[in-house]
Design a protein around this motif. Structure first.
Motif, PDB file in Angstrom:
ATOM      1  N   LEU A  37       0.823  -1.214   0.000  1.00 46.05           N
ATOM      2  CA  LEU A  37       0.000   0.000   0.000  1.00 46.05           C
ATOM      3  C   LEU A  37       0.855   1.261   0.000  1.00 46.05           C
ATOM      4  CD1 LEU A  37      -2.893   0.907  -0.104  1.00 46.05           C
ATOM      5  CD2 LEU A  37      -3.023   0.713   2.382  1.00 46.05           C
ATOM      6  N   ASN A  38       1.715   1.416   1.000  1.00 45.00           N
ATOM      7  CA  ASN A  38       2.603   2.583   0.988  1.00 45.00           C
ATOM      8  C   ASN A  38       3.494   2.586  -0.249  1.00 45.00           C
ATOM      9  OD1 ASN A  38       1.546   3.360   3.450  1.00 45.00           O
ATOM     10  ND2 ASN A  38       3.234   2.525   4.650  1.00 45.00           N
ATOM     11  N   GLY A  39       3.894   1.398  -0.701  1.00 43.82           N
ATOM     12  CA  GLY A  39       4.771   1.308  -1.856  1.00 43.82           C
ATOM     13  C   GLY A  39       4.173   1.901  -3.122  1.00 43.82           C
ATOM     14  N   LYS A  76       2.558  12.918 -20.198  1.00 47.27           N
ATOM     15  CA  LYS A  76       1.142  12.534 -20.306  1.00 47.27           C
ATOM     16  C   LYS A  76       1.054  11.004 -20.346  1.00 47.27           C
ATOM     17  CE  LYS A  76      -0.128  16.790 -22.744  1.00 47.27           C
ATOM     18  NZ  LYS A  76      -0.562  17.488 -21.522  1.00 47.27           N
ATOM     19  N   GLY A  77       1.616  10.423 -19.306  1.00 44.57           N
ATOM     20  CA  GLY A  77       1.875   8.996 -19.303  1.00 44.57           C
ATOM     21  C   GLY A  77       0.774   8.151 -18.692  1.00 44.57           C
ATOM     22  N   TYR A  78       1.192   6.959 -18.236  1.00 48.23           N
ATOM     23  CA  TYR A  78       0.251   5.943 -17.751  1.00 48.23           C
ATOM     24  C   TYR A  78       0.806   5.372 -16.454  1.00 48.23           C
ATOM     25  CZ  TYR A  78      -3.705   2.881 -19.005  1.00 48.23           C
ATOM     26  OH  TYR A  78      -4.932   2.256 -19.067  1.00 48.23           O
ATOM     27  N   TYR A  79      -0.056   5.285 -15.424  1.00 44.83           N
ATOM     28  CA  TYR A  79       0.310   4.687 -14.142  1.00 44.83           C
ATOM     29  C   TYR A  79      -0.589   3.478 -13.920  1.00 44.83           C
ATOM     30  CZ  TYR A  79       1.057   4.115  -9.113  1.00 44.83           C
ATOM     31  OH  TYR A  79       1.346   3.604  -7.871  1.00 44.83           O
ATOM     32  N   ILE A  80       0.019   2.314 -13.685  1.00 46.66           N
ATOM     33  CA  ILE A  80      -0.724   1.061 -13.539  1.00 46.66           C
ATOM     34  C   ILE A  80      -0.303   0.389 -12.239  1.00 46.66           C
ATOM     35  CG2 ILE A  80      -1.192  -1.213 -14.540  1.00 46.66           C
ATOM     36  CD1 ILE A  80      -0.391  -0.002 -17.284  1.00 46.66           C
ATOM     37  N   THR A  81      -1.275  -0.021 -11.445  1.00 43.06           N
ATOM     38  CA  THR A  81      -0.982  -0.801 -10.249  1.00 43.06           C
ATOM     39  C   THR A  81      -1.369  -2.256 -10.481  1.00 43.06           C
ATOM     40  OG1 THR A  81      -3.145  -0.371  -9.223  1.00 43.06           O
ATOM     41  CG2 THR A  81      -1.353   1.168  -8.715  1.00 43.06           C
ATOM     42  N   LEU A  82      -0.595  -3.147  -9.871  1.00 38.45           N
ATOM     43  CA  LEU A  82      -0.937  -4.565  -9.850  1.00 38.45           C
ATOM     44  C   LEU A  82      -1.595  -4.857  -8.515  1.00 38.45           C
ATOM     45  CD1 LEU A  82      -0.478  -7.036 -11.813  1.00 38.45           C
ATOM     46  CD2 LEU A  82       0.591  -4.873 -12.470  1.00 38.45           C
ATOM     47  N   ALA A  98      -6.688  -6.457   3.099  1.00 37.51           N
ATOM     48  CA  ALA A  98      -6.716  -5.041   3.469  1.00 37.51           C
ATOM     49  C   ALA A  98      -5.855  -4.213   2.530  1.00 37.51           C
ATOM     50  CB  ALA A  98      -6.252  -4.865   4.917  1.00 37.51           C
ATOM     51  N   THR A  99      -4.651  -4.733   2.203  1.00 32.98           N
ATOM     52  CA  THR A  99      -3.770  -3.961   1.332  1.00 32.98           C
ATOM     53  C   THR A  99      -4.298  -3.920  -0.091  1.00 32.98           C
ATOM     54  OG1 THR A  99      -2.320  -5.871   0.839  1.00 32.98           O
ATOM     55  CG2 THR A  99      -1.745  -4.489   2.729  1.00 32.98           C
ATOM     56  N   LYS A 100      -4.801  -5.022  -0.596  1.00 35.74           N
ATOM     57  CA  LYS A 100      -5.239  -5.049  -1.998  1.00 35.74           C
ATOM     58  C   LYS A 100      -6.568  -4.320  -2.190  1.00 35.74           C
ATOM     59  CE  LYS A 100      -1.654  -7.028  -3.703  1.00 35.74           C
ATOM     60  NZ  LYS A 100      -0.735  -6.274  -4.590  1.00 35.74           N
ATOM     61  N   PHE A 101      -7.481  -4.396  -1.216  1.00 34.28           N
ATOM     62  CA  PHE A 101      -8.654  -3.524  -1.266  1.00 34.28           C
ATOM     63  C   PHE A 101      -8.196  -2.072  -1.288  1.00 34.28           C
ATOM     64  CE2 PHE A 101     -11.213  -7.165  -0.459  1.00 34.28           C
ATOM     65  CZ  PHE A 101     -12.556  -6.823  -0.534  1.00 34.28           C
ATOM     66  N   GLY A 102      -7.179  -1.756  -0.476  1.00 37.67           N
ATOM     67  CA  GLY A 102      -6.646  -0.394  -0.438  1.00 37.67           C
ATOM     68  C   GLY A 102      -6.040   0.033  -1.758  1.00 37.67           C
ATOM     69  N   VAL A 103      -5.281  -0.854  -2.409  1.00 37.06           N
ATOM     70  CA  VAL A 103      -4.669  -0.526  -3.693  1.00 37.06           C
ATOM     71  C   VAL A 103      -5.735  -0.218  -4.738  1.00 37.06           C
ATOM     72  CG1 VAL A 103      -3.331  -1.453  -5.631  1.00 37.06           C
ATOM     73  CG2 VAL A 103      -2.521  -1.778  -3.294  1.00 37.06           C
ATOM     74  N   VAL A 104      -6.799  -1.022  -4.749  1.00 35.73           N
ATOM     75  CA  VAL A 104      -7.877  -0.779  -5.722  1.00 35.73           C
ATOM     76  C   VAL A 104      -8.520   0.576  -5.472  1.00 35.73           C
ATOM     77  CG1 VAL A 104     -10.130  -1.561  -6.534  1.00 35.73           C
ATOM     78  CG2 VAL A 104      -8.310  -3.230  -6.124  1.00 35.73           C
ATOM     79  N   GLY A 105      -8.841   0.880  -4.214  1.00 36.54           N
ATOM     80  CA  GLY A 105      -9.452   2.168  -3.908  1.00 36.54           C
ATOM     81  C   GLY A 105      -8.521   3.328  -4.192  1.00 36.54           C
ATOM     82  N   PHE A 106      -7.257   3.180  -3.829  1.00 38.18           N
ATOM     83  CA  PHE A 106      -6.259   4.211  -4.094  1.00 38.18           C
ATOM     84  C   PHE A 106      -6.159   4.499  -5.593  1.00 38.18           C
ATOM     85  CE2 PHE A 106      -1.825   5.014  -5.385  1.00 38.18           C
ATOM     86  CZ  PHE A 106      -1.548   6.180  -4.689  1.00 38.18           C
ATOM     87  N   THR A 107      -6.058   3.448  -6.373  1.00 43.57           N
ATOM     88  CA  THR A 107      -5.861   3.617  -7.813  1.00 43.57           C
ATOM     89  C   THR A 107      -7.066   4.276  -8.471  1.00 43.57           C
ATOM     90  OG1 THR A 107      -4.538   1.578  -7.755  1.00 43.57           O
ATOM     91  CG2 THR A 107      -5.140   2.438  -9.916  1.00 43.57           C
ATOM     92  N   GLY A 130      -8.384  -8.012  -3.933  1.00 46.20           N
ATOM     93  CA  GLY A 130      -8.831  -6.645  -3.690  1.00 46.20           C
ATOM     94  C   GLY A 130     -10.320  -6.464  -3.827  1.00 46.20           C
ATOM     95  N   THR A 131     -11.019  -7.545  -4.135  1.00 47.38           N
ATOM     96  CA  THR A 131     -12.482  -7.477  -4.181  1.00 47.38           C
ATOM     97  C   THR A 131     -13.133  -8.713  -3.563  1.00 47.38           C
ATOM     98  OG1 THR A 131     -14.361  -6.954  -5.629  1.00 47.38           O
ATOM     99  CG2 THR A 131     -12.773  -8.543  -6.468  1.00 47.38           C
ATOM    100  N   ASN A 132     -12.355  -9.791  -3.401  1.00 46.61           N
ATOM    101  CA  ASN A 132     -12.847 -11.040  -2.823  1.00 46.61           C
ATOM    102  C   ASN A 132     -12.058 -11.358  -1.553  1.00 46.61           C
ATOM    103  OD1 ASN A 132     -14.539 -11.585  -5.152  1.00 46.61           O
ATOM    104  ND2 ASN A 132     -12.667 -12.147  -6.238  1.00 46.61           N
ATOM    105  N   PHE A 133     -12.737 -11.347  -0.411  1.00 48.01           N
ATOM    106  CA  PHE A 133     -12.039 -11.646   0.838  1.00 48.01           C
ATOM    107  C   PHE A 133     -12.107 -13.146   1.122  1.00 48.01           C
ATOM    108  CE2 PHE A 133     -16.319 -10.041   1.658  1.00 48.01           C
ATOM    109  CZ  PHE A 133     -16.887 -11.083   2.359  1.00 48.01           C
ATOM    110  N   PHE A 134     -11.109 -13.655   1.868  1.00 43.29           N
ATOM    111  CA  PHE A 134     -11.089 -15.081   2.182  1.00 43.29           C
ATOM    112  C   PHE A 134     -10.337 -15.294   3.485  1.00 43.29           C
ATOM    113  CE2 PHE A 134      -7.696 -14.095  -0.802  1.00 43.29           C
ATOM    114  CZ  PHE A 134      -6.560 -14.715  -0.281  1.00 43.29           C
ATOM    115  N   PRO A 135     -10.558 -16.427   4.161  1.00 39.02           N
ATOM    116  CA  PRO A 135      -9.912 -16.678   5.447  1.00 39.02           C
ATOM    117  C   PRO A 135      -8.393 -16.667   5.327  1.00 39.02           C
ATOM    118  CG  PRO A 135     -11.639 -18.299   5.040  1.00 39.02           C
ATOM    119  CD  PRO A 135     -11.453 -17.540   3.756  1.00 39.02           C
TER     120      PRO A 135
END
Length: 237
Positions: A114-116, A132-138, A155-164, A143-148
């Motif tokens: 997330l911080n990265g 006028k470039g392009y920024y892409i996160t992996l 938490a981090t991947k949900f955050g990356v999706v929202g951040f992006t 980031g949309t499906n939670f699991f045990p």
């Protein structure tokens, strides 16, 4: 966007998805900078991509440190004179029930995943405004499906999706395109996996590379801002 001689920076590019993307983009005519935490590993990976060192650069950078990312972007601009695409790919995952998840592993995921992505963008945004470039996160389907056992990783991947998605809105006025790619199972070294025949059913790193090419060459009027990608058929067990 014509890809010939454009410059891409890929964090976590010494192996796995990042390396696979680097291979595809290099073969598409781009100049490629990859980073990893260890300089020797980054330079070896860069040399294995091509013998033409005018088209590739291996950099040591820990994305948890903004200063490292600032220095990485400076090195790219010093060598290539421009930066057109940034791919925030570096990530880690630790999996355990929340009552067993160690605090240092939680913090490492937050700092890297997330911080990265924030540090990578913060370091490169001025260069992307210029090109006028392009920024892409992996991100991940996590980031949309939670699991045990994945509270920290989710938490981090949900955050990356929202951040992006929010960053996409912030940067559109500068003609910077922003997307997040959310892969499912990929044949990579993630979570201490050693890729092999057992992973043939999974997405291959070069498949993500081809997806990145599709994004970069799409008509500029169109922006796929969030892309879910998964194996077409699950593993047969």
């Amino acid at each position: 966007m014509s890809l010939v001689d454009k410059v891409v920076y890929i964090t976590g590019g010494t192996k796995g998805i990042g390396y696979g993307i680097a291979e595809v983009l290099l073969h598409s005519g781009m100049r490629v900078a990859i980073s990893g935490r260890n300089l020797e590993d980054a330079q070896k990976a860069a040399a294995s991509l091509t013998e033409d060192d005018s088209r590739v650069l291996g950099i040591a950078s820990d994305v948890t440190k903004l200063d490292d990312e600032n220095m990485a972007v400076k090195a790219i601009l010093d060598k290539f004179g421009q930066l057109d695409v940034v791919l925030a790919n570096a990530g880690v995952g630790h999996f355990a029930p929340i009552d067993e998840l160690e605090v240092d592993k939680w913090n490492q995921m937050i700092d890297t995943n997330l911080n990265g992505v924030f540090h990578t963008l913060k370091a490169s945004v001025d260069a992307l405004k210029e090109s006028k470039g392009y920024y892409i996160t992996l991100a991940s389907l996590a980031g949309t499906n939670f699991f045990p056992t994945a509270a920290g990783y989710n938490a981090t991947k949900f955050g990356v999706v929202g951040f992006t998605q929010a960053v996409m809105l912030d940067l559109r006025p500068y003609d910077i395109k922003v997307s997040t790619i959310m892969p499912g199972s990929v044949a990579s070294h993630f979570n201490n996996n050693e890729p092999g025949d057992k992973d043939a059913w999974k997405i291959q790193p070069e498949d993500i590379g081809k997806l990145v090419v599709d994004l970069l060459t799409m008509h500029p009027r169109t922006l796929p801002s969030k892309i879910e990608v998964r194996p077409s058929r699950p593993d047969k067990k």
